[in-house]
Design an enzyme around this catalytic site. Structure first.
Site, PDB file in Angstrom:
ATOM      1  CG  ASP A 142      -1.848   1.171   1.243  1.00 17.35           C
ATOM      2  OD1 ASP A 142      -1.402   2.310   0.974  1.00 17.35           O
ATOM      3  OD2 ASP A 142      -3.045   0.979   1.495  1.00 17.35           O
ATOM      4  CG  HIS A 143       1.155   4.450  -3.051  1.00 18.02           C
ATOM      5  ND1 HIS A 143      -0.113   4.120  -3.421  1.00 18.02           N
ATOM      6  CD2 HIS A 143       1.215   5.795  -3.115  1.00 18.02           C
ATOM      7  CE1 HIS A 143      -0.785   5.224  -3.693  1.00 18.02           C
ATOM      8  NE2 HIS A 143      -0.014   6.258  -3.522  1.00 18.02           N
ATOM      9  CG  HIS A 184      -4.388   4.482  -0.372  1.00 21.04           C
ATOM     10  ND1 HIS A 184      -3.487   3.453  -0.470  1.00 21.04           N
ATOM     11  CD2 HIS A 184      -4.640   4.854  -1.655  1.00 21.04           C
ATOM     12  CE1 HIS A 184      -3.205   3.226  -1.740  1.00 21.04           C
ATOM     13  NE2 HIS A 184      -3.894   4.064  -2.481  1.00 21.04           N
TER      14      HIS A 184
HETATM   15  C1  BG6 Z   1      -4.089   4.854  -5.943  1.00 21.50           C
HETATM   16  C2  BG6 Z   1      -5.461   4.934  -6.542  1.00 21.50           C
HETATM   17  O1  BG6 Z   1      -3.969   3.716  -5.142  1.00 21.50           O
HETATM   18  O2  BG6 Z   1      -3.870   6.008  -5.140  1.00 21.50           O
HETATM   19  C3  BG6 Z   1      -5.609   6.206  -7.371  1.00 21.50           C
HETATM   20  O3  BG6 Z   1      -5.690   3.802  -7.364  1.00 21.50           O
HETATM   21  C4  BG6 Z   1      -5.274   7.399  -6.523  1.00 21.50           C
HETATM   22  O4  BG6 Z   1      -6.915   6.321  -7.898  1.00 21.50           O
HETATM   23  C5  BG6 Z   1      -3.913   7.222  -5.867  1.00 21.50           C
HETATM   24  O5  BG6 Z   1      -5.248   8.523  -7.384  1.00 21.50           O
HETATM   25  C6  BG6 Z   1      -3.626   8.328  -4.888  1.00 21.50           C
HETATM   26  O6  BG6 Z   1      -2.282   8.246  -4.509  1.00 21.50           O
HETATM   27  P1  BG6 Z   1      -1.479   9.536  -4.106  1.00 21.50           P
HETATM   28  O7  BG6 Z   1      -0.149   9.024  -3.668  1.00 21.50           O
HETATM   29  O8  BG6 Z   1      -1.421  10.412  -5.319  1.00 21.50           O
HETATM   30  O9  BG6 Z   1      -2.273  10.173  -3.009  1.00 21.50           O
END
Ligand code: BG6
Length: 518
Positions: free
Chosen positions: A201-202, A264
């Site tokens: 989960d980034h 997230h």
């Molecule tokens: C991803 C989603 O996991 O996270 C995207 O699939 C979303 O739809 C993105 O835009 C948001 O990531 P960040 O790091 O830009 O907040």
């Protein structure tokens, strides 16, 4: 509200140890889905930066795997990705040097027999570079290929080799509801032991997300007030200005709740709400997270609301509505906005509402957590605000800005100088990450790739965690699927989402904080 900013500067950083990161053992990283966007935008630039920071071993190889026979085309595309998304000059000789570690292997992910060839290729590279058997398989493919790839790796004996350490990194979405997540866990764990599995989960790779734990557990003064006695409610917002960016077919099946809230946002919530783990080790941290999620009672369907954007204006530009996006059903019932009210039934949090909202094409890009404290029991001062008419005295508010203006602010009341009566004005103590530490170029992937190579699972999801969060949201998803929304689109692009989201908070006597960012 008149708000005065007080800057918080970092103390002297000279004592911070440099180069204290561990370097992984020699190994091969095999990226399935090598021709895809994720590999180009995130993975290769992150690996490039790790290499430049001296955090990859000398004996290291990256093998991209995808269906099409690409060869040189792959190398060219990856170079372009490193330049465009890694912020590297096109003629930087380090790119050539890095490219020597990359090769490509064409394979259909469901071609079981073809995996014998991949195994032979990996063994060849391993022998040629005297690597020693360590392998990390990164599944950056469409989710329907996760199970077949894992099964084929298992069938070829590649998951449990005779020597070296082997792991598998699995991208999101990990399932699309409770049953599918359980089934995928079952398929993965039939081949890989749980301690080999890295569900990514980034958000957990973001510095500001990890800093939530540091803020809470490396400082003594916040923990005693971090509970139902002092905190009135918590809001977590993940607002995007972007639309679906050409990902219509994916998003049609996902929607905001699946795409961002179940994963997230629940990670953010767990960091805010968990008990102090006994150590910063995978077992302890993951156990505390799951305990928080398990303490959340089922969410009544009317405590979750959804929205979909229509046309509007974002950042001064006219944009089309979701239903007009490429490859989206013109009558789509998919939500591009979701908000929920949750409770956590434990001694720390009973009675404190947690509000989560996520949406695309909102007014401003900002991911923030705001913790609103209770008012003092008695307000003895004049209810004046600087330069303005009478206002309620604002309660203390702690804001953790995850992105893009990374930082932490604490709002408190201060006496307005030279006023004859004791007028109180809200001011902010503001810690700005970039001002304190300099702007970091790292996206979450650098941290997470390195941890996966080192075998550290602390910042990765555990099977129990994934199933617990799906269990919470699956009934809502089912209820939404059973009943098409009556009025979609229900918010204009460039606004803060649908009215129903405001009403959700009004029921608890609260309002969304919409002046996000600095
Ligand atoms: C991803 C989603 O996991 O996270 C995207 O699939 C979303 O739809 C993105 O835009 C948001 O990531 P960040 O790091 O830009 O907040």
């Amino acid at each position: 509200m008149a708000t005065v900013q007080m800057k918080v500067r970092a103390e002297d950083l000279s004592h911070v140890p440099q180069g204290s990161e561990r370097i992984p053992e020699p190994g091969i990283m095999v990226i399935f889905g090598a021709s895809g966007d994720l590999t180009k935008r995130k993975l290769l630039p992150a690996l490039f930066h790790l290499k430049q920071s001296g955090l990859l071993p000398d004996k290291f190889s990256i093998v991209g795997v995808a269906r099409r026979p690409l060869g040189d085309e792959f190398a060219a595309d990856m170079r372009a990705g490193i330049v465009e998304y890694g912020g590297v000059e096109a003629d930087d000789p380090k790119i050539d040097e890095f490219a020597r570690h990359i090769s490509y292997y064409a394979l259909s992910f469901d071609d079981a027999a073809g995996y014998a060839g991949l195994k032979a290729e990996l063994d060849r590279i391993d022998a040629e570079k005297s690597i020693g058997g360590d392998r990390l398989f990164y599944l950056a493919t469409a989710p329907e290929y996760f199970a077949p790839i894992v099964e084929n790796l298992g069938a070829q004996g590649m998951a449990q080799p005779e020597r070296g350490r082997v792991g598998v990194v699995i991208e999101k979405p990990f399932g699309h509801d409770l049953d599918s997540a359980r089934e995928l866990n079952h398929q993965v764990n039939a081949v890989f032991h749980e301690n080999q599995v890295f569900r990514i989960d980034h958000y957990l790779g973001k510095e500001t997300v990890q800093n939530i734990l540091v803020f809470r557990f490396a400082n003594g003064i916040f923990e005693p007030i971090w509970n139902r006695n002092y905190i009135d409610h918590v809001q977590i917002t993940a607002a995007e200005t972007l639309g679906v960016e050409g990902r219509g077919p994916f998003y049609e099946k996902a929607g905001a709740l699946r795409d961002v809230v179940q994963n997230h946002m629940m990670e953010l919530l767990s960091f805010v709400a968990m008990e102090p783990p006994s150590s910063f080790e995978s077992e302890s941290v993951r156990r505390e997270k799951v305990k928080v999620w398990r303490a959340i009672p089922p969410v009544p369907v009317n405590d979750a609301v959804r929205g979909q954007y229509g046309p509007g204006v974002v950042d001064g530009q006219k944009v089309i509505g979701y239903r007009d996006e490429e490859r989206v059903n013109p009558e789509s019932g998919t939500e591009t906005f979701a908000a929920v009210r949750l409770g956590i039934e434990n001694w720390r949090w009973a009675g404190v509402p947690f509000y989560l909202r996520a949406g695309k094409r909102l007014k401003k890009r900002a991911t923030e957590i705001s913790i609103q404290f209770k008012q003092p029991p008695l307000l003895i001062f004049n209810r004046m605000s600087m330069g303005g008419p009478c206002q309620e005295i604002q309660p203390n508010l702690l804001t953790i800005r995850i992105q893009p203006d990374e930082g932490i602010a604490l709002r408190f009341g201060a006496k307005v100088p030279t006023t004859p009566n004791m007028s109180v004005c809200p001011v902010n103590m503001d810690f700005d990450y970039a001002a304190a530490f300099g702007k970091s170029s790292a996206n979450g992937y650098e941290r997470l790739l390195l941890d996966a190579m080192l075998g550290d699972q602390t910042l990765f999801a555990h099977r129990d965690g994934v199933e617990t969060t799906w269990a919470l949201y699956t009934p809502i998803l089912e209820a939404w699927a059973a009943k098409n929304p009556e009025v979609f689109p229900n918010y204009f692009a460039g606004t803060w989402g649908p009215d129903c989201a405001d009403r959700l908070l009004e029921r608890g006597g609260h309002v969304w904080r919409n002046n996000l960012g600095r």
